[in-house]
Design a protein around this motif. Structure first.
Motif, PDB file in Angstrom:
ATOM      1  N   SER A  50       0.860  -1.181  -0.194  1.00  0.00           N
ATOM      2  CA  SER A  50      -0.056  -0.220  -0.027  1.00  0.00           C
ATOM      3  C   SER A  50       0.830   0.710   0.309  1.00  0.00           C
ATOM      4  O   SER A  50       1.634   1.527   0.980  1.00  0.00           O
ATOM      5  N   ARG A  51       0.673   2.500  -0.646  1.00  0.00           N
ATOM      6  CA  ARG A  51       0.818   3.565  -0.002  1.00  0.00           C
ATOM      7  C   ARG A  51      -0.280   4.548   0.107  1.00  0.00           C
ATOM      8  O   ARG A  51      -1.590   4.669   0.558  1.00  0.00           O
ATOM      9  N   ILE A  52       0.854   5.663   1.333  1.00  0.00           N
ATOM     10  CA  ILE A  52      -0.434   5.942   1.998  1.00  0.00           C
ATOM     11  C   ILE A  52      -0.432   7.515   1.705  1.00  0.00           C
ATOM     12  O   ILE A  52       1.148   7.501   2.149  1.00  0.00           O
ATOM     13  N   GLY A  53      -0.906   9.168   1.388  1.00  0.00           N
ATOM     14  CA  GLY A  53      -0.864   9.179   1.157  1.00  0.00           C
ATOM     15  C   GLY A  53      -1.244  10.596   2.402  1.00  0.00           C
ATOM     16  O   GLY A  53      -2.201  10.092   2.765  1.00  0.00           O
ATOM     17  N   VAL A  54      -0.830  11.299   2.981  1.00  0.00           N
ATOM     18  CA  VAL A  54      -2.007  12.478   4.154  1.00  0.00           C
ATOM     19  C   VAL A  54      -1.414  13.721   3.799  1.00  0.00           C
ATOM     20  O   VAL A  54      -0.324  14.118   3.188  1.00  0.00           O
ATOM     21  N   ASP A  55      -2.667  13.873   3.627  1.00  0.00           N
ATOM     22  CA  ASP A  55      -2.825  15.464   3.212  1.00  0.00           C
ATOM     23  C   ASP A  55      -3.556  16.552   4.302  1.00  0.00           C
ATOM     24  O   ASP A  55      -5.208  16.130   3.893  1.00  0.00           O
ATOM     25  N   GLY A  56      -3.007  17.249   5.167  1.00  0.00           N
ATOM     26  CA  GLY A  56      -4.458  17.947   6.167  1.00  0.00           C
ATOM     27  C   GLY A  56      -5.229  16.639   6.848  1.00  0.00           C
ATOM     28  O   GLY A  56      -4.475  15.590   7.103  1.00  0.00           O
ATOM     29  N   GLU A  57      -6.104  16.904   6.587  1.00  0.00           N
ATOM     30  CA  GLU A  57      -7.685  15.358   7.033  1.00  0.00           C
ATOM     31  C   GLU A  57      -7.139  14.746   6.222  1.00  0.00           C
ATOM     32  O   GLU A  57      -8.821  14.235   6.236  1.00  0.00           O
ATOM     33  N   ASN A  58      -7.035  14.458   5.138  1.00  0.00           N
ATOM     34  CA  ASN A  58      -7.146  13.610   3.843  1.00  0.00           C
ATOM     35  C   ASN A  58      -6.043  12.577   4.268  1.00  0.00           C
ATOM     36  O   ASN A  58      -4.651  12.907   4.097  1.00  0.00           O
ATOM     37  N   ILE A  59      -6.726  11.297   3.712  1.00  0.00           N
ATOM     38  CA  ILE A  59      -5.369  10.280   3.411  1.00  0.00           C
ATOM     39  C   ILE A  59      -6.173   9.330   2.820  1.00  0.00           C
ATOM     40  O   ILE A  59      -7.026   8.918   2.414  1.00  0.00           O
ATOM     41  N   TYR A  60      -5.107   9.611   1.614  1.00  0.00           N
ATOM     42  CA  TYR A  60      -5.163   8.904   0.855  1.00  0.00           C
ATOM     43  C   TYR A  60      -4.670   7.218   0.320  1.00  0.00           C
ATOM     44  O   TYR A  60      -3.197   7.131   0.991  1.00  0.00           O
ATOM     45  N   LEU A  61      -5.309   6.529   0.237  1.00  0.00           N
ATOM     46  CA  LEU A  61      -4.382   5.180  -0.126  1.00  0.00           C
ATOM     47  C   LEU A  61      -4.147   4.247  -1.646  1.00  0.00           C
ATOM     48  O   LEU A  61      -5.932   4.226  -2.049  1.00  0.00           O
ATOM     49  N   GLU A  62      -4.008   3.413  -1.682  1.00  0.00           N
ATOM     50  CA  GLU A  62      -3.851   2.781  -2.842  1.00  0.00           C
ATOM     51  C   GLU A  62      -2.960   1.365  -2.864  1.00  0.00           C
ATOM     52  O   GLU A  62      -2.571   1.532  -1.891  1.00  0.00           O
ATOM     53  N   ALA A  63      -4.026   0.627  -3.601  1.00  0.00           N
ATOM     54  CA  ALA A  63      -3.204  -0.432  -3.334  1.00  0.00           C
ATOM     55  C   ALA A  63      -1.974  -0.461  -5.087  1.00  0.00           C
ATOM     56  O   ALA A  63      -2.429  -0.483  -6.125  1.00  0.00           O
ATOM     57  N   LEU A  64      -0.711  -0.808  -4.483  1.00  0.00           N
ATOM     58  CA  LEU A  64       0.117  -0.738  -5.357  1.00  0.00           C
ATOM     59  C   LEU A  64       0.641  -2.423  -6.152  1.00  0.00           C
ATOM     60  O   LEU A  64       0.660  -2.616  -6.730  1.00  0.00           O
ATOM     61  N   HIS A  65       0.171  -3.125  -4.849  1.00  0.00           N
ATOM     62  CA  HIS A  65       0.486  -4.422  -5.499  1.00  0.00           C
ATOM     63  C   HIS A  65      -1.553  -5.331  -4.534  1.00  0.00           C
ATOM     64  O   HIS A  65      -0.844  -4.993  -3.705  1.00  0.00           O
ATOM     65  N   TYR A  66      -1.721  -6.007  -5.232  1.00  0.00           N
ATOM     66  CA  TYR A  66      -2.944  -6.478  -4.171  1.00  0.00           C
ATOM     67  C   TYR A  66      -2.638  -8.481  -5.217  1.00  0.00           C
ATOM     68  O   TYR A  66      -3.394  -8.288  -6.013  1.00  0.00           O
ATOM     69  N   ALA A  67      -1.913  -9.477  -4.809  1.00  0.00           N
ATOM     70  CA  ALA A  67      -2.422 -10.495  -5.788  1.00  0.00           C
ATOM     71  C   ALA A  67      -1.231 -11.351  -4.714  1.00  0.00           C
ATOM     72  O   ALA A  67       0.156 -11.316  -4.064  1.00  0.00           O
ATOM     73  N   PRO A  68      -1.423 -13.244  -4.882  1.00  0.00           N
ATOM     74  CA  PRO A  68      -0.467 -13.477  -4.044  1.00  0.00           C
ATOM     75  C   PRO A  68       1.528 -13.746  -4.524  1.00  0.00           C
ATOM     76  O   PRO A  68       0.750 -13.668  -5.862  1.00  0.00           O
ATOM     77  N   THR A  69       2.167 -13.631  -4.378  1.00  0.00           N
ATOM     78  CA  THR A  69       3.378 -13.505  -4.458  1.00  0.00           C
ATOM     79  C   THR A  69       4.228 -14.952  -3.515  1.00  0.00           C
ATOM     80  O   THR A  69       4.560 -14.648  -2.453  1.00  0.00           O
ATOM     81  N   PRO A  70       3.866 -16.303  -3.708  1.00  0.00           N
ATOM     82  CA  PRO A  70       4.991 -17.061  -3.504  1.00  0.00           C
ATOM     83  C   PRO A  70       7.050 -17.083  -3.423  1.00  0.00           C
ATOM     84  O   PRO A  70       7.005 -18.058  -2.451  1.00  0.00           O
ATOM     85  N   THR A  71       7.251 -16.192  -4.124  1.00  0.00           N
ATOM     86  CA  THR A  71       7.995 -16.354  -3.969  1.00  0.00           C
ATOM     87  C   THR A  71       8.865 -14.464  -3.387  1.00  0.00           C
ATOM     88  O   THR A  71       8.355 -14.323  -3.805  1.00  0.00           O
ATOM     89  N   GLU A  72      10.049 -14.967  -2.848  1.00  0.00           N
ATOM     90  CA  GLU A  72      10.794 -13.516  -2.262  1.00  0.00           C
ATOM     91  C   GLU A  72      11.144 -12.890  -3.596  1.00  0.00           C
ATOM     92  O   GLU A  72      10.963 -11.100  -3.944  1.00  0.00           O
ATOM     93  N   ASN A  73      11.448 -13.869  -5.196  1.00  0.00           N
ATOM     94  CA  ASN A  73      12.350 -13.130  -5.585  1.00  0.00           C
ATOM     95  C   ASN A  73      10.872 -11.670  -6.592  1.00  0.00           C
ATOM     96  O   ASN A  73      11.541 -10.918  -7.232  1.00  0.00           O
ATOM     97  N   GLU A  74      10.303 -12.660  -6.413  1.00  0.00           N
ATOM     98  CA  GLU A  74       8.632 -11.835  -6.190  1.00  0.00           C
ATOM     99  C   GLU A  74       9.087 -10.434  -6.042  1.00  0.00           C
ATOM    100  O   GLU A  74       8.225  -8.956  -6.632  1.00  0.00           O
ATOM    101  N   LEU A  75       8.676 -10.489  -5.146  1.00  0.00           N
ATOM    102  CA  LEU A  75       8.286  -9.453  -4.243  1.00  0.00           C
ATOM    103  C   LEU A  75       8.902  -8.636  -4.600  1.00  0.00           C
ATOM    104  O   LEU A  75       9.474  -7.038  -3.731  1.00  0.00           O
ATOM    105  N   ILE A  76      10.299  -8.778  -4.323  1.00  0.00           N
ATOM    106  CA  ILE A  76      12.001  -8.012  -4.658  1.00  0.00           C
ATOM    107  C   ILE A  76      11.406  -7.290  -6.125  1.00  0.00           C
ATOM    108  O   ILE A  76      11.780  -6.358  -5.884  1.00  0.00           O
ATOM    109  N   THR A  77      11.167  -8.091  -6.581  1.00  0.00           N
ATOM    110  CA  THR A  77      10.514  -7.120  -7.625  1.00  0.00           C
ATOM    111  C   THR A  77      10.032  -6.122  -7.702  1.00  0.00           C
ATOM    112  O   THR A  77      10.024  -5.022  -8.160  1.00  0.00           O
TER     113      THR A  77
END
Length: 178
Positions: A50-77
């Motif tokens: 997740s990426r979280i951005g805070v601006d005053g009283e607002n918070i913005y939440l985004e999924a940069l990745h949302y899927a199974p990642t069975p190996t550390e090499n996939e997650l590193i990439t």
């Protein structure tokens, strides 16, 4: 129930953890306070970055990745693609994976979990106006992440399901004292 089935009005399901959110199409530009969180998922559960951005009283939440990642090499990439050189707060339940990610020169650190940290993290996020970047996995979580209920009695703690993205956000919120 009466509003929906009797009157035909739209209503949010009862017991949602994050009931009041605004859906947006993209993460805003020019946000200075940006943070990252990571919840591990392997073969069936999704890893959520997740990426979280805070601006005053607002918070913005985004999924940069949302899927199974069975190996550390996939997650590193994935991490190098989205947040290389940035601090990422990750689930402390897998110190081995955190060690492997750190060996790849990524700044991934274990979140400190304490009694009550789930409710505390949720309360930190809810002190802001929450804006979610539209994503099918995030929509599914938002619509299903609810308080525990047993025999019609609702408890003041969430179910341990439909929470991967929100856990990733919560980890960063706790550790960055948003």
């Amino acid at each position: 129930m009466w509003h929906v089935y009797g009157l035909g009005l739209r209503s949010a399901p009862e017991g949602l953890i994050f009931q009041h959110v605004t859906w947006i199409n993209k993460f805003p530009e020019n946000i200075e306070r940006i943070y990252y969180g990571l919840d591990f998922g392997y073969t069936e559960s999704p890893s959520a970055l997740s990426r979280i951005g805070v601006d005053g009283e607002n918070i913005y939440l985004e999924a940069l990745h949302y899927a199974p990642t069975p190996t550390e090499n996939e997650l590193i990439t994935i991490l190098k693609q989205h947040c290389d050189g940035k601090i990422v707060w990750a689930d402390s339940a897998d110190p081995g994976m955190i060690g492997k990610l750190r060996s790849a020169n990524l700044q991934v650190y274990a979140v400190y979990k304490f009694d009550g940290s789930i409710k505390f993290g949720i309360s930190v996020l809810k002190k802001y106006k929450i804006h979610l970047v539209d994503h099918p996995g995030v929509r599914r979580e938002q619509a299903n992440y609810k308080r525990k209920e047993i025999n019609g009695i609702r408890f003041d703690e969430p179910i341990d399901d439909f929470n991967h993205f929100f856990d990733a956000c919560r980890y960063s919120a706790i550790m960055n004292r948003l």
